[in-house]
Scaffold this active site. Structure first.
Site, PDB file in Angstrom:
ATOM      1  N   GLU A 162       0.807  -1.229   0.000  1.00  0.00           N
ATOM      2  CA  GLU A 162       0.000   0.000   0.000  1.00  0.00           C
ATOM      3  C   GLU A 162       0.839   1.278   0.000  1.00  0.00           C
ATOM      4  OE1 GLU A 162      -2.761  -0.390   3.267  1.00  0.00           O
ATOM      5  OE2 GLU A 162      -3.489  -2.320   2.579  1.00  0.00           O
ATOM      6  N   GLU A 267      -6.124 -11.010  -0.905  1.00  0.00           N
ATOM      7  CA  GLU A 267      -6.998 -10.765   0.257  1.00  0.00           C
ATOM      8  C   GLU A 267      -8.463 -10.738  -0.177  1.00  0.00           C
ATOM      9  OE1 GLU A 267      -5.640  -7.307   2.459  1.00  0.00           O
ATOM     10  OE2 GLU A 267      -3.534  -7.808   2.127  1.00  0.00           O
TER      11      GLU A 267
HETATM   12  O1  9MR Z   1      -7.179  -8.595   8.782  1.00  0.00           O
HETATM   13  C1  9MR Z   1      -6.436  -7.617   9.448  1.00  0.00           C
HETATM   14  C2  9MR Z   1      -7.221  -7.185  10.651  1.00  0.00           C
HETATM   15  O2  9MR Z   1      -7.332  -8.245  11.585  1.00  0.00           O
HETATM   16  C3  9MR Z   1      -6.569  -5.998  11.291  1.00  0.00           C
HETATM   17  O3  9MR Z   1      -7.374  -5.512  12.330  1.00  0.00           O
HETATM   18  C4  9MR Z   1      -6.386  -4.929  10.241  1.00  0.00           C
HETATM   19  C5  9MR Z   1      -5.819  -3.711  10.864  1.00  0.00           C
HETATM   20  O4  9MR Z   1      -4.716  -3.220  10.228  1.00  0.00           O
HETATM   21  O5  9MR Z   1      -5.566  -5.449   9.199  1.00  0.00           O
HETATM   22  C6  9MR Z   1      -6.213  -6.442   8.522  1.00  0.00           C
HETATM   23  O6  9MR Z   1      -5.524  -6.849   7.353  1.00  0.00           O
HETATM   24  C7  9MR Z   1      -5.266  -5.867   6.354  1.00  0.00           C
HETATM   25  C8  9MR Z   1      -4.048  -6.287   5.605  1.00  0.00           C
HETATM   26  O7  9MR Z   1      -2.983  -6.444   6.497  1.00  0.00           O
HETATM   27  C9  9MR Z   1      -3.674  -5.302   4.510  1.00  0.00           C
HETATM   28  N1  9MR Z   1      -4.761  -5.046   3.631  1.00  0.00           N
HETATM   29  C10 9MR Z   1      -6.016  -4.701   4.253  1.00  0.00           C
HETATM   30  C11 9MR Z   1      -6.381  -5.749   5.298  1.00  0.00           C
HETATM   31  C12 9MR Z   1      -7.723  -5.432   5.907  1.00  0.00           C
HETATM   32  O8  9MR Z   1      -7.636  -4.279   6.685  1.00  0.00           O
END
Ligand code: 9MR
Length: 538
Positions: A162, A267
């Site tokens: 990102e 994802e």
């Molecule tokens: O799934 C992850 C969630 O449990 C966390 O609370 C969140 C906070 O940063 O991050 C989520 O995963 C993210 C991933 O690392 C990067 N892309 C977006 C995902 C969803 O937020």
């Protein structure tokens, strides 16, 4: 319900439970991994309930359905590198060990990201941003330590996540502010030095947005021209029922494939709730207030929405298959609806349904629609050339609704034979099926009809998946019941199938004469002839 019917229904349930456990051991599971084995890996993001607590239900889903895993949070900077001179690998180790123990490919998420990195990572003791040189040193130390620890055990790594804005410009983050735009280049070069064999990924969301895509790709092409070792691009795929369009997904896959890099869908989930304003991205810093209108399925989700989601997943997987030569992995961001991050994003406390397993850990219509478009047979063709082991298929008449039950299992045979109520009458072996997966044998799948309490048997994957993918489906998948032949061979005979509308059940016979008599004497409102079900031995 009359007492008699109630008793029958209870018995049917008890029988079904018995059958479930015996059939579950009878053969290969129904698996996305197998259905897509020739196309790409199927992955899932896990939380620590799987790899620390060893939750047996979730573990079974993952080991049965996936060939790749990623940790939702435990390999992020804040999890394993909480202070600048302190690493804590306890959970990350459990994750990698779990993956290895279960024969999974392991994906690393993530090395360099502006989010879920403690602010202290960027600051000196007095709270000021560190220098560019110090920041590069810290980043390199992190990459070397984390990647080095799992060298040879993690096959694909999100190196940078990102780094771009929606308009395609470089994101203003501590990384870009302190190091400058070349933090991406330095991160990838460092990662390559640590592990030359790992697939290095740049991962992001909103690739379907043309401006963002063009900006990132221009940047990536420049880096590639300079020899920066980027191997693959990750499309997060946090999508909705109606957005992005298939055309947008197609344009995205086309453009990414044209870089020559591999593509990972990293994802995937399909949000079914109303969008909060116009927000479609995955920036976790964006949040909205909870309102009832934004949480319409708090108690239950209408079948029509489940159907829409199933169609959506099927259309996306069909699109992914068009690009299967480029796509390395399709990973779901979670396992069940219960554990999805989308219950709390971009509005906290909603009840969302983005995954293909529901809150009871059961496969949803979306799961079966994905299987419906799967390119590979669920069960690989037999490699064994052992001789057939013919085994009797026992036939029972259920007198209460005039249906029939067929089993090869001794436990089921014994349970029904012991019935003294007159409900079940043993009618002898129906015919001989095959007990081993050998030569040209093909599985017969068994489904349980929750309404009639009867069972349905089919050798057609398409028929089974078609039945199960209907959101109003009254069937449960029970497993492979036995093996038969899909085509005739010397000594084998056709087995005929009838449908009995009054009981909603099916009847099978290998006996030509019985088939002819039934067709000639029983009206089709009672018993209609379906044709040849499979080939087996008398
Ligand atoms: O799934 C992850 C969630 O449990 C966390 O609370 C969140 C906070 O940063 O991050 C989520 O995963 C993210 C991933 O690392 C990067 N892309 C977006 C995902 C969803 O937020």
């Amino acid at each position: 319900m009359t007492p008699l019917k109630l008793a029958t229904a209870c018995f049917a349930t008890a029988l079904s439970a018995l059958i479930l456990s015996s059939v579950a051991n009878a053969g290969a599971p129904f698996s996305m991994r197998d259905g897509y084995r020739s196309a790409f890996h199927i992955g899932a993001a896990l939380d620590s309930r799987v790899f620390v607590n060893e939750d047996p239900v979730l573990s079974d889903i993952v080991t049965g359905q996936c060939s790749l895993i990623v940790a939702g949070n435990e390999l992020k900077w804040e999890s394993l590198h909480p202070a600048i001179n302190r690493y804590d690998f306890s959970k990350a180790d459990s994750f990698v060990n779990w993956g290895e123990r279960n024969g999974m490919q392991v994906h690393g998420h993530v090395l360099v990201w502006h989010s879920q990195t403690p602010s202290s990572a960027f600051k000196d003791a007095s709270g000021r941003n560190v220098s560019r040189d110090e920041m590069i040193a810290r980043m390199q130390d992190h990459i070397r330590t984390v990647m080095g620890r799992y060298k040879g055990r993690i096959q694909t790594w999100d190196v940078v996540n990102e780094a771009f804005n929606d308009d395609g410009t470089l994101r203003d983050s501590p990384w870009s502010r302190i190091i400058g735009p070349d933090f991406i280049e330095i991160a990838f070069r460092t990662a390559r030095e640590v592990d030359p064999s790992v697939m290095l990924v740049y991962n992001d969301y909103s690739w379907v947005n043309p401006a963002k895509r063009a900006g990132i790709l221009a940047h990536i092409r420049q880096l590639l021209a300079k020899g920066v070792p980027i191997d693959a691009l990750g499309i997060q795929g946090h999508w909705q029922l109606g957005y992005p369009s298939l055309e947008q997904v197609d344009a995205t896959l086309w453009d990414l494939a044209s870089t020559g890099l591999k593509i990972l869908i990293t994802e995937l989930d399909i949000d079914v709730l109303p969008t909060a304003w116009d927000y479609t991205g995955a920036d976790i810093n964006v949040r909205f207030e909870l309102q009832d209108s934004l949480n319409p399925y708090r108690e239950t989700i209408p079948p029509a929405v489940l159907q829409q989601q199933a169609d959506r997943y099927a259309a996306l997987f069909t699109k992914f298959l068009e690009y299967k030569d480029y796509i390395h992995t399709v990973t779901f961001w979670g396992i069940t609806d219960q554990d999805s991050w989308l219950n709390n994003f971009p509005v906290r406390g909603r009840t969302n349904y983005p995954m293909v397993y529901n809150r009871d850990n059961q496969p949803k219509p979306a799961y079966f629609s994905i299987m419906n478009v799967a390119p590979d047979p669920l069960v690989p063709p037999a490699t064994a050339t052992d001789p057939y082991v013919p085994i009797p298929l026992y036939r029972f008449h259920r007198t209460t609704n005039n249906s029939h039950f067929f089993t090869v299992t001794k436990a089921e045979f014994d349970a029904l034979s012991a019935d003294t109520s007159g409900t079940w009458v043993y009618e002898g072996p129906s015919h001989h099926v095959i007990g081993n997966h050998t030569q040209n044998s093909t599985p017969v799948y068994r489904l349980f009809n929750r309404v009639s309490g009867s069972h349905f048997y089919t050798a057609s994957k398409d028929e089974m998946v078609g039945v199960l993918s209907n959101p109003s489906s009254i069937f449960n998948y029970e497993g492979i019941a036995f093996w038969v032949l899909a085509a005739p061979i010397p000594g084998a005979q056709p087995v005929y199938r009838f449908f009995a509308p009054p009981s909603g059940s099916h009847f099978f016979t290998i006996n030509e004469q019985e088939k002819d008599v039934l067709r000639a004497t029983v009206p089709s409102t009672q018993l209609s002839y379906d044709g040849v079900a499979w080939f087996a031995f008398p």
